[in-house]
Each structure stands twice: as structure tokens, then as C-alpha cells.
Design a protein around this motif. Structure first.
Motif, PDB file in Angstrom:
ATOM      1  N   LEU A 139      33.205   9.163 -69.927  1.00  0.00           N
ATOM      2  CA  LEU A 139      34.605   9.460 -69.625  1.00  0.00           C
ATOM      3  C   LEU A 139      35.395   8.168 -69.443  1.00  0.00           C
ATOM      4  CD1 LEU A 139      33.737  12.198 -67.017  1.00  0.00           C
ATOM      5  CD2 LEU A 139      34.804  12.635 -69.231  1.00  0.00           C
ATOM      6  N   ALA A 140      36.630   8.180 -69.914  1.00  0.00           N
ATOM      7  CA  ALA A 140      37.498   7.010 -69.755  1.00  0.00           C
ATOM      8  C   ALA A 140      38.944   7.483 -69.799  1.00  0.00           C
ATOM      9  CB  ALA A 140      37.222   5.992 -70.864  1.00  0.00           C
ATOM     10  N   ARG A 141      39.860   6.552 -69.632  1.00  0.00           N
ATOM     11  CA  ARG A 141      41.290   6.872 -69.738  1.00  0.00           C
ATOM     12  C   ARG A 141      41.932   5.983 -70.798  1.00  0.00           C
ATOM     13  NH1 ARG A 141      43.451  10.120 -65.708  1.00  0.00           N
ATOM     14  NH2 ARG A 141      42.081  10.466 -63.917  1.00  0.00           N
ATOM     15  N   LEU A 142      42.749   6.610 -71.628  1.00  0.00           N
ATOM     16  CA  LEU A 142      43.553   5.883 -72.609  1.00  0.00           C
ATOM     17  C   LEU A 142      45.010   6.022 -72.185  1.00  0.00           C
ATOM     18  CD1 LEU A 142      43.783   4.378 -75.354  1.00  0.00           C
ATOM     19  CD2 LEU A 142      44.039   6.621 -76.435  1.00  0.00           C
ATOM     20  N   ASP A 143      45.594   4.942 -71.750  1.00  0.00           N
ATOM     21  CA  ASP A 143      46.960   4.956 -71.220  1.00  0.00           C
ATOM     22  C   ASP A 143      47.115   6.004 -70.115  1.00  0.00           C
ATOM     23  OD1 ASP A 143      47.708   2.964 -73.026  1.00  0.00           O
ATOM     24  OD2 ASP A 143      48.256   4.426 -74.563  1.00  0.00           O
ATOM     25  N   GLY A 144      46.089   6.095 -69.284  1.00  0.00           N
ATOM     26  CA  GLY A 144      46.124   7.015 -68.153  1.00  0.00           C
ATOM     27  C   GLY A 144      45.631   8.418 -68.437  1.00  0.00           C
ATOM     28  N   GLU A 145      45.457   8.756 -69.708  1.00  0.00           N
ATOM     29  CA  GLU A 145      45.008  10.106 -70.067  1.00  0.00           C
ATOM     30  C   GLU A 145      43.486  10.156 -70.200  1.00  0.00           C
ATOM     31  OE1 GLU A 145      45.454  13.412 -73.640  1.00  0.00           O
ATOM     32  OE2 GLU A 145      46.838  11.714 -73.531  1.00  0.00           O
ATOM     33  N   PRO A 146      42.834  11.136 -69.571  1.00  0.00           N
ATOM     34  CA  PRO A 146      41.363  11.216 -69.677  1.00  0.00           C
ATOM     35  C   PRO A 146      40.911  11.597 -71.081  1.00  0.00           C
ATOM     36  CG  PRO A 146      42.242  13.112 -68.465  1.00  0.00           C
ATOM     37  CD  PRO A 146      43.386  12.174 -68.678  1.00  0.00           C
ATOM     38  N   LEU A 188      35.795  -0.481 -75.256  1.00  0.00           N
ATOM     39  CA  LEU A 188      35.942   0.247 -73.995  1.00  0.00           C
ATOM     40  C   LEU A 188      36.536  -0.657 -72.913  1.00  0.00           C
ATOM     41  CD1 LEU A 188      32.713   2.402 -74.062  1.00  0.00           C
ATOM     42  CD2 LEU A 188      34.995   3.270 -73.562  1.00  0.00           C
ATOM     43  N   ASN A 189      36.137  -1.913 -72.908  1.00  0.00           N
ATOM     44  CA  ASN A 189      36.662  -2.860 -71.918  1.00  0.00           C
ATOM     45  C   ASN A 189      38.102  -3.274 -72.207  1.00  0.00           C
ATOM     46  OD1 ASN A 189      34.327  -3.013 -70.351  1.00  0.00           O
ATOM     47  ND2 ASN A 189      33.403  -4.555 -71.682  1.00  0.00           N
ATOM     48  N   LEU A 190      38.457  -3.348 -73.493  1.00  0.00           N
ATOM     49  CA  LEU A 190      39.760  -3.880 -73.876  1.00  0.00           C
ATOM     50  C   LEU A 190      40.856  -2.823 -74.019  1.00  0.00           C
ATOM     51  CD1 LEU A 190      38.484  -6.457 -76.526  1.00  0.00           C
ATOM     52  CD2 LEU A 190      39.642  -7.031 -74.376  1.00  0.00           C
ATOM     53  N   ILE A 191      40.475  -1.591 -74.331  1.00  0.00           N
ATOM     54  CA  ILE A 191      41.468  -0.547 -74.620  1.00  0.00           C
ATOM     55  C   ILE A 191      41.558   0.495 -73.510  1.00  0.00           C
ATOM     56  CG2 ILE A 191      42.087   1.322 -76.223  1.00  0.00           C
ATOM     57  CD1 ILE A 191      40.802  -0.286 -78.473  1.00  0.00           C
ATOM     58  N   PHE A 192      40.415   0.840 -72.931  1.00  0.00           N
ATOM     59  CA  PHE A 192      40.349   1.955 -71.984  1.00  0.00           C
ATOM     60  C   PHE A 192      40.205   1.464 -70.549  1.00  0.00           C
ATOM     61  CE2 PHE A 192      38.737   3.223 -76.091  1.00  0.00           C
ATOM     62  CZ  PHE A 192      39.335   4.452 -76.322  1.00  0.00           C
ATOM     63  N   THR A 193      40.431   2.367 -69.616  1.00  0.00           N
ATOM     64  CA  THR A 193      40.233   2.070 -68.199  1.00  0.00           C
ATOM     65  C   THR A 193      39.338   3.145 -67.584  1.00  0.00           C
ATOM     66  OG1 THR A 193      42.259   3.293 -67.629  1.00  0.00           O
ATOM     67  CG2 THR A 193      42.461   0.910 -67.956  1.00  0.00           C
ATOM     68  N   GLU A 194      38.761   2.810 -66.439  1.00  0.00           N
ATOM     69  CA  GLU A 194      37.959   3.752 -65.636  1.00  0.00           C
ATOM     70  C   GLU A 194      36.812   4.384 -66.436  1.00  0.00           C
ATOM     71  OE1 GLU A 194      40.188   6.505 -63.115  1.00  0.00           O
ATOM     72  OE2 GLU A 194      41.993   5.313 -63.472  1.00  0.00           O
ATOM     73  N   GLU A 250      30.474  18.534 -76.097  1.00  0.00           N
ATOM     74  CA  GLU A 250      30.572  19.877 -75.522  1.00  0.00           C
ATOM     75  C   GLU A 250      31.190  19.829 -74.133  1.00  0.00           C
ATOM     76  OE1 GLU A 250      26.506  21.061 -75.929  1.00  0.00           O
ATOM     77  OE2 GLU A 250      26.845  22.020 -77.894  1.00  0.00           O
ATOM     78  N   MET A 251      30.904  18.762 -73.395  1.00  0.00           N
ATOM     79  CA  MET A 251      31.530  18.574 -72.087  1.00  0.00           C
ATOM     80  C   MET A 251      33.040  18.376 -72.249  1.00  0.00           C
ATOM     81  SD  MET A 251      30.834  15.606 -69.212  1.00  0.00           S
ATOM     82  CE  MET A 251      29.111  16.038 -69.032  1.00  0.00           C
ATOM     83  N   ALA A 252      33.416  17.584 -73.242  1.00  0.00           N
ATOM     84  CA  ALA A 252      34.838  17.363 -73.531  1.00  0.00           C
ATOM     85  C   ALA A 252      35.521  18.679 -73.889  1.00  0.00           C
ATOM     86  CB  ALA A 252      34.986  16.360 -74.676  1.00  0.00           C
TER      87      ALA A 252
END
Length: 318
Positions: free
Chosen positions: A102-109, A76-82, A145-147
Motif C-alpha cells: 500500500l502507498a499513496r500517490l499525491d495523497g490518494e491510497p 516507490l521512494n521518489l513518487i509515492f509516500t507512506e 484482490e485486496m485492492a
């Protein structure tokens, strides 16, 4: 990684690595030992390559369990943001063996969920050695389910010896929680990518591993039971784990041949525990590529192909 822990089969490398560190510490502006260090590093790299190119299934299981191997929070720290962690199953409590949010992968939630182990004794106890209770799987389902509601892709990281087998877990419906996750994940209409990062142990792993794409790190393992557990059942001797590992065929290449996974993600030489950053970069590329492909599929086709994928995971011999 610092404070490197060596496995039994890596013992030939110990002296070489120690010698390299000694020469580095002795090297100064007036005494240049870089040439000698380079020669030893080349020897160590060649030796490491030979060792890891010929791992037995039992040795692969040891690598998959390495204490310095990257865990979900590391990725999560190395690949994702926020990343924003979400807690609790809204029923019993919060299970620290599963993390998600929740996180972002290359800006996508995206929604990220995964098993979390510990490195020192205190953290291992806090994370229950990566073995979730029912509330952990119910938390995971709540996040899935939230996703679904917000149409977010789901990415899961699998690394557990299995679901926690304690009395309390059974009383709170361990089997029901796992079974419900299997059913609900099969029906979700958002893309699901699963990554086996270390140990994929039985239903404890499968409860967050029903996906459209299943990736497996090169030195991870995936099986219906641990080698020691298998040995205890078959031969009433848990020390025969090495023999059981061969019978289980639990390595990434074995599982790929059986058609259970879609892709093997190559690890840095010597295993993911030696270079978290390089491992994260390779996994990042695989996640981004697979997510791009899945996003182009309509929801009904996603569900249909996921269903067919798991229906094909069996063989009949007459």
C-alpha cells in the motif's frame, strides 16, 4: 548517478566525462575553470544527444538493462509516500523478485506492485535477477484482490527478463500462476495502470501487465522473449542477440505502433539511469494524469474497455 557504468556505444563519452571531472576537481577559488568545464559539458551533451537519438534496437535493450536504471523500490521512494510493503502469497512463501504494498500517490491510497532487480551480486541473487517464481505472481494476485476489496487503484511496474524457468518453479505451477493472473486482472473493477520500466519479458512481464493504461519508458523494451533467447531458438546461437532484437521490434516506438501500449514516457537525456529524480518526475505526471482519467469511468466500462483493448492486440494477414 555516481559510479557511472558506460555501455559500449557510449565509449566516445568516457574521455569527455573524465576530463570534465578532472577540471572540476582542479577548479578552486583562485583558479576558475568553469568556462572550460561548461564548454566540455556542452560537447558531451551534444554527443550524448546524437548517440541516444540513433539507438539501434539492441542498444535500446542494453539501456533497458542498465544496472543503475531505477527499479520499483526507487520509484516507490521518489513518487509515492507512506509505502507499506506486504509479503507472501499465503501459500508457499515470499518471492523477493516481486515487491508490493500500500502507498499513496499525491495523497490518494493505491496498491503498487512491481518486479525488483538487484545492483550488486548479493542483491541480484536475493532478488533472483528480477525473475519471479509462482509465489511471486500469487503474491501479486493476492495484493490485487485486496485492492479490489478496498476499491484501490492498482499501479504495476514491469521490469523482468522473464519468469524464472527453474524446475521448482515448474513444479509449483509457474504457467498456472501466470495464466490465473491474466484472467483475474482482466476482470478487476478498479483502475489498473501498467508501466514497462525496463525489460518486459514474455509471460513473466504480462502476468502483472494487464491494465487499462499501459505506459512504456522511452528506452525500455517489451517482447515475447529476450533477444538472446530468440537467437538461440531461431539460429541455435545466443550470440546473435543483436540480429534477433531487430527482428523482434521490441522498442517503445515499435510497440506503440503495434497498438500494445498507450503512451511513451520520455526519459532524461542519456537514459533514466543518469537521473532518477527527473525520470520519477516525468513518470509521476503521467501516472497522476492517467489515474485521474480512469477514476471517472464506471467499473463496468473499465472492464469492458480493458477487454476490448487486449482483443484488438492482433493482426491477421491473408
Amino acid at each position: 548517478m555516481g559510479n557511472q557504468y558506460y555501455m559500449d556505444f557510449e565509449k566516445p563519452l568516457v574521455e569527455l566525462d573524465k576530463k570534465i571531472e578532472e577540471l572540476r576537481s582542479l577548479s578552486t577559488d583562485t583558479i576558475d575553470l568553469s568556462k572550460e568545464v561548461g564548454k566540455l559539458e556542452k560537447r558531451a551533451e551534444e554527443m550524448r544527444h546524437r548517440i541516444f537519438a540513433n539507438l539501434t534496437r539492441w542498444q535500446t535493450a542494453q539501456v533497458a538493462r542498465h544496472v543503475n536504471r531505477p527499479f520499483t523500490l526507487d520509484y516507490l521512494n521518489l513518487i509515492f509516500t507512506e509505502f507499506v510493503e506486504l509479503h507472501g502469497d499465503r501459500n508457499f512463501g515470499d518471492d523477493h523478485a516481486i515487491v508490493g504494498g500500500l502507498a499513496r500517490l499525491d495523497g490518494e491510497p493505491v496498491m503498487v506492485i512491481g518486479h525488483q532487480k538487484g545492483r550488486d551480486t548479493k542483491e541480484k541473487v536475493f532478488r533472483n535477477f528480477g525473475m519471479p517464481n509462482p509465489e511471486g505472481y500469487r503474491k501479486a494476485l493476492r495484493l490485487m484482490e485486496m485492492a479490489q476489496r478496498f476499491k484501490l487503484p492498482i499501479i504495476t511496474f514491469v521490469d523482468t527478463p522473464g519468469a524464472f524457468p527453474g524446475i521448482g518453479a515448474e513444479e509449483r505451477g509457474q504457467a498456472e500462476a501466470i495464466a490465473r493472473n491474466l484472467r483475474e486482472m482482466a476482470c478487476l473493477t478498479v483502475p489498473i495502470i501498467v508501466v514497462i520500466t525496463g525489460e518486459g519479458g514474455s509471460g513473466g512481464a504480462l502476468a502483472i501487465a494487464v491494465g487499462d493504461r499501459i505506459l512504456m519508458l522511452e528506452h525500455s523494451v517489451y517482447a515475447v522473449i529476450s533477444p538472446e533467447g530468440c537467437a538461440a531458438i531461431l539460429w541455435s546461437d545466443g550470440t546473435k542477440g543483436e540480429q534477433a532484437a531487430e527482428a523482434l521490434k521490441l522498442t517503445a516506438s515499435d510497440i506503440k505502433e503495434l497498438g500494445v501500449i498507450d503512451e511513451i514516457v520520455k526519459e532524461p537525456m542519456g537514459g533514466a539511469h543518469r537521473d532518477h529524480k527527473a525520470m520519477a518526475e516525468a513518470l509521476h505526471e503521467a501516472l497522476a494524469r492517467n489515474l485521474k482519467e480512469l477514476k471517472n469511468l464506471p467499473a463496468d466500462r473499465l472492464v469492458e474497455e480493458r477487454y476490448e483493448k487486449f482483443r484488438k492486440m492482433s493482426r491477421f494477414v491473408e
